[in-house]
Design a protein around this motif. Sequence first.
Motif, PDB file in Angstrom:
ATOM      1  N   VAL A 443      76.496  67.781  16.964  1.00  0.00           N
ATOM      2  CA  VAL A 443      75.026  67.807  16.847  1.00  0.00           C
ATOM      3  C   VAL A 443      74.602  67.316  15.467  1.00  0.00           C
ATOM      4  O   VAL A 443      75.016  67.884  14.447  1.00  0.00           O
ATOM      5  CB  VAL A 443      74.481  69.225  17.104  1.00  0.00           C
ATOM      6  N   PRO A 444      73.772  66.258  15.380  1.00  0.00           N
ATOM      7  CA  PRO A 444      73.336  65.718  14.080  1.00  0.00           C
ATOM      8  C   PRO A 444      72.171  66.529  13.513  1.00  0.00           C
ATOM      9  O   PRO A 444      71.503  67.283  14.225  1.00  0.00           O
ATOM     10  CB  PRO A 444      72.887  64.304  14.432  1.00  0.00           C
ATOM     11  N   GLU A 445      71.902  66.345  12.236  1.00  0.00           N
ATOM     12  CA  GLU A 445      70.734  66.939  11.585  1.00  0.00           C
ATOM     13  C   GLU A 445      69.582  65.937  11.640  1.00  0.00           C
ATOM     14  O   GLU A 445      69.698  64.830  11.127  1.00  0.00           O
ATOM     15  CB  GLU A 445      71.052  67.292  10.131  1.00  0.00           C
ATOM     16  N   THR A 446      68.464  66.325  12.276  1.00  0.00           N
ATOM     17  CA  THR A 446      67.333  65.407  12.456  1.00  0.00           C
ATOM     18  C   THR A 446      66.110  65.822  11.643  1.00  0.00           C
ATOM     19  O   THR A 446      65.037  65.239  11.819  1.00  0.00           O
ATOM     20  CB  THR A 446      66.943  65.332  13.942  1.00  0.00           C
ATOM     21  N   LYS A 447      66.261  66.787  10.763  1.00  0.00           N
ATOM     22  CA  LYS A 447      65.123  67.260   9.964  1.00  0.00           C
ATOM     23  C   LYS A 447      64.512  66.118   9.152  1.00  0.00           C
ATOM     24  O   LYS A 447      65.194  65.405   8.431  1.00  0.00           O
ATOM     25  CB  LYS A 447      65.578  68.368   9.014  1.00  0.00           C
ATOM     26  N   GLY A 448      63.183  65.934   9.281  1.00  0.00           N
ATOM     27  CA  GLY A 448      62.458  64.959   8.479  1.00  0.00           C
ATOM     28  C   GLY A 448      62.697  63.513   8.846  1.00  0.00           C
ATOM     29  O   GLY A 448      62.207  62.605   8.156  1.00  0.00           O
ATOM     30  N   LYS A 449      63.424  63.253   9.928  1.00  0.00           N
ATOM     31  CA  LYS A 449      63.720  61.873  10.332  1.00  0.00           C
ATOM     32  C   LYS A 449      62.673  61.380  11.331  1.00  0.00           C
ATOM     33  O   LYS A 449      62.209  62.139  12.188  1.00  0.00           O
ATOM     34  CB  LYS A 449      65.110  61.778  10.961  1.00  0.00           C
ATOM     35  N   THR A 450      62.310  60.105  11.243  1.00  0.00           N
ATOM     36  CA  THR A 450      61.425  59.530  12.240  1.00  0.00           C
ATOM     37  C   THR A 450      62.196  59.329  13.543  1.00  0.00           C
ATOM     38  O   THR A 450      63.445  59.299  13.554  1.00  0.00           O
ATOM     39  CB  THR A 450      60.865  58.174  11.780  1.00  0.00           C
ATOM     40  N   LEU A 451      61.455  59.178  14.634  1.00  0.00           N
ATOM     41  CA  LEU A 451      62.113  58.926  15.920  1.00  0.00           C
ATOM     42  C   LEU A 451      62.892  57.620  15.872  1.00  0.00           C
ATOM     43  O   LEU A 451      63.937  57.483  16.524  1.00  0.00           O
ATOM     44  CB  LEU A 451      61.071  58.884  17.037  1.00  0.00           C
ATOM     45  N   GLU A 452      62.397  56.656  15.077  1.00  0.00           N
ATOM     46  CA  GLU A 452      63.102  55.373  14.958  1.00  0.00           C
ATOM     47  C   GLU A 452      64.421  55.537  14.199  1.00  0.00           C
ATOM     48  O   GLU A 452      65.438  54.912  14.543  1.00  0.00           O
ATOM     49  CB  GLU A 452      62.209  54.352  14.241  1.00  0.00           C
ATOM     50  N   ASP A 453      64.443  56.396  13.155  1.00  0.00           N
ATOM     51  CA  ASP A 453      65.687  56.671  12.424  1.00  0.00           C
ATOM     52  C   ASP A 453      66.725  57.309  13.333  1.00  0.00           C
ATOM     53  O   ASP A 453      67.928  56.991  13.253  1.00  0.00           O
ATOM     54  CB  ASP A 453      65.408  57.607  11.241  1.00  0.00           C
ATOM     55  N   ILE A 454      66.282  58.213  14.188  1.00  0.00           N
ATOM     56  CA  ILE A 454      67.204  58.893  15.107  1.00  0.00           C
ATOM     57  C   ILE A 454      67.823  57.889  16.069  1.00  0.00           C
ATOM     58  O   ILE A 454      69.022  57.945  16.366  1.00  0.00           O
ATOM     59  CB  ILE A 454      66.476  60.021  15.858  1.00  0.00           C
ATOM     60  N   GLN A 455      67.014  56.932  16.540  1.00  0.00           N
ATOM     61  CA  GLN A 455      67.559  55.906  17.426  1.00  0.00           C
ATOM     62  C   GLN A 455      68.576  55.023  16.692  1.00  0.00           C
ATOM     63  O   GLN A 455      69.601  54.635  17.270  1.00  0.00           O
ATOM     64  CB  GLN A 455      66.424  55.049  17.996  1.00  0.00           C
ATOM     65  N   ARG A 456      68.318  54.723  15.443  1.00  0.00           N
ATOM     66  CA  ARG A 456      69.274  53.927  14.659  1.00  0.00           C
ATOM     67  C   ARG A 456      70.583  54.696  14.463  1.00  0.00           C
ATOM     68  O   ARG A 456      71.671  54.105  14.497  1.00  0.00           O
ATOM     69  CB  ARG A 456      68.670  53.557  13.311  1.00  0.00           C
ATOM     70  N   TYR A 457      70.478  56.010  14.292  1.00  0.00           N
ATOM     71  CA  TYR A 457      71.711  56.829  14.178  1.00  0.00           C
ATOM     72  C   TYR A 457      72.510  56.791  15.476  1.00  0.00           C
ATOM     73  O   TYR A 457      73.735  56.614  15.464  1.00  0.00           O
ATOM     74  CB  TYR A 457      71.327  58.273  13.831  1.00  0.00           C
ATOM     75  N   LEU A 458      71.819  56.943  16.598  1.00  0.00           N
ATOM     76  CA  LEU A 458      72.509  56.954  17.895  1.00  0.00           C
ATOM     77  C   LEU A 458      73.191  55.623  18.190  1.00  0.00           C
ATOM     78  O   LEU A 458      74.203  55.566  18.890  1.00  0.00           O
ATOM     79  CB  LEU A 458      71.517  57.298  19.012  1.00  0.00           C
ATOM     80  N   LYS A 459      72.641  54.557  17.595  1.00  0.00           N
ATOM     81  CA  LYS A 459      73.249  53.229  17.764  1.00  0.00           C
ATOM     82  C   LYS A 459      74.357  52.960  16.738  1.00  0.00           C
ATOM     83  O   LYS A 459      74.970  51.894  16.744  1.00  0.00           O
ATOM     84  CB  LYS A 459      72.176  52.145  17.659  1.00  0.00           C
ATOM     85  N   GLY A 460      74.567  53.922  15.840  1.00  0.00           N
ATOM     86  CA  GLY A 460      75.621  53.780  14.840  1.00  0.00           C
ATOM     87  C   GLY A 460      75.230  52.949  13.635  1.00  0.00           C
ATOM     88  O   GLY A 460      76.109  52.549  12.854  1.00  0.00           O
ATOM     89  N   GLU A 461      73.936  52.687  13.453  1.00  0.00           N
ATOM     90  CA  GLU A 461      73.489  51.827  12.346  1.00  0.00           C
ATOM     91  C   GLU A 461      73.353  52.586  11.039  1.00  0.00           C
ATOM     92  O   GLU A 461      73.480  52.005   9.967  1.00  0.00           O
ATOM     93  CB  GLU A 461      72.150  51.178  12.719  1.00  0.00           C
ATOM     94  N   ILE A 462      73.044  53.892  11.124  1.00  0.00           N
ATOM     95  CA  ILE A 462      72.910  54.727   9.928  1.00  0.00           C
ATOM     96  C   ILE A 462      73.528  56.093  10.185  1.00  0.00           C
ATOM     97  O   ILE A 462      73.842  56.435  11.334  1.00  0.00           O
ATOM     98  CB  ILE A 462      71.431  54.909   9.501  1.00  0.00           C
ATOM     99  N   LYS A 463      73.678  56.865   9.128  1.00  0.00           N
ATOM    100  CA  LYS A 463      74.112  58.265   9.253  1.00  0.00           C
ATOM    101  C   LYS A 463      72.948  59.180   8.931  1.00  0.00           C
ATOM    102  O   LYS A 463      72.103  58.853   8.090  1.00  0.00           O
ATOM    103  CB  LYS A 463      75.277  58.550   8.295  1.00  0.00           C
ATOM    104  N   LEU A 464      72.882  60.318   9.619  1.00  0.00           N
ATOM    105  CA  LEU A 464      71.818  61.275   9.346  1.00  0.00           C
ATOM    106  C   LEU A 464      72.324  62.393   8.444  1.00  0.00           C
ATOM    107  O   LEU A 464      73.487  62.764   8.493  1.00  0.00           O
ATOM    108  CB  LEU A 464      71.299  61.881  10.660  1.00  0.00           C
TER     109      LEU A 464
END
Length: 464
Positions: A443-464
């Motif tokens: 389970v990732p930490e999504t505090k303070g992240k935009t919905l677009e950032d979360i999608q980028r994490y799920l695609k492996g583009e960034i770390k949360l």
Amino acid sequence: MQISSTLTLKTTQRSRIYQYLAAFTGTLGIVSSEMHYGWPSPSLPILKNGTYVIQIGETESSWLAIMPLIGAILGAVMTGLVIDILGRKRLILFSGVPFFVSWIVIGFAETSVLLHVARFLAGMTDGLSFTAVPMFLGEIAEPEIRGLLCSICPVLIVVGLLLINTIGSYLDISTTAFVACSIPAILLITFIWIPESPYFLLMRGRYDEARKSLQRFRGTTDVEKELERLSTAVQEQNNNSGKFLDLFTSPSNRKAIFIALGLRSVQQLTGITAITIYCQRIFIASNSFLSSAVATIIYFTVQLVLSAVASFMVDISGRRPLLIISLTGTGITLLINGTYLFIKNCTDIDTSDFDFVLLVTLLAFIIIFSLGLQTIPLLIMSEMFPTNVKAFALCIADVYFSVIASVISQYFHGTSSAFGMHVPFYSFAVCCVFGLVFIVFCVPETKGKTLEDIQRYLKGEIKL
């Protein structure tokens, strides 16, 4: 300087008023839904003891208890098919009608068949609410308060449970149902003034309406930058086909489903729904120094207070720490409950001086459960999916919840009747261990992240 800061703070609070109003009015359907889920706790003992016009047996009572969960499966599927056509606001507003009708039917029912029909109808509408409301709140909320707004759903779940257990403990079944009609009526009167989600409007190409909606939710006319960002995100997500199969063919969507359904599993495998449905039965079995009605009201009051506290903490402390603390404490209290019930029911040890143990440990259970497991799974579920498949995803999540909650509730009823109530409590405690492993590693930490950032994490583009 101090005066300027104060004015800025007041402006910020005032600018978010429509977000808060949308959250409180839109979730009234969830309050009504959870009143239906909590209804068996005060009502089934009355229906079974022969003091009401309708009388039912043990087997019929178990099916009557889970009837909303069965109806929710059909409701979620129907909502998933139409929510991106009709919109979030229309469906949330419409949910007030069948909720109102279902309470009326219960109030006038003179046969158990009508009770089953009314609760099935309420369950269908629950499937609508729990698909549309989290989606709507996730789309209208600013990242800084999205945790708080989306956590209002699980907080008002507890409000519904507390209301029905309080009213149902002191009023007869018919009067309770007529009082409960007021909740969906208030939903119909108030939510009609709330704007549609700007995400949905952009999906339908209604750019000017999306601007007006965003201006009302943000309390300012300066929304062009955010509107452009949302428009770009929606366009990128909607360039994909948006088909049901995209949930499984896209790696990022598969990862989101794994996280969302995994958290729902962890939450339900604590036995929370079964304990909610059979709360008064558990307290009756404990022979506590308090009446089962009073003990149940205390139980849900504590859950409400702690859920509200957690909704404010989730944007401060983060999701993962609260989940880990909550699940660890929940597992310990379940183990203690199971051990006490085993000693009480399966040994010759005199436990009469310790009848308070079950009440105390169940209160501890709900305190620690409410700190994270009550609110965060639904919150994260509203954050995980892109707009083009969000309706399908929340539909699947609600169907999955209904199935797993039904199975676990029947498991609780069956094993506690056949082997003793300690068996399901021990089982739930063991499940908490596996759930803790899942949260720590998946389970990732999504505090303070935009919905677009979360999608980028799920695609492996960034770390949360």
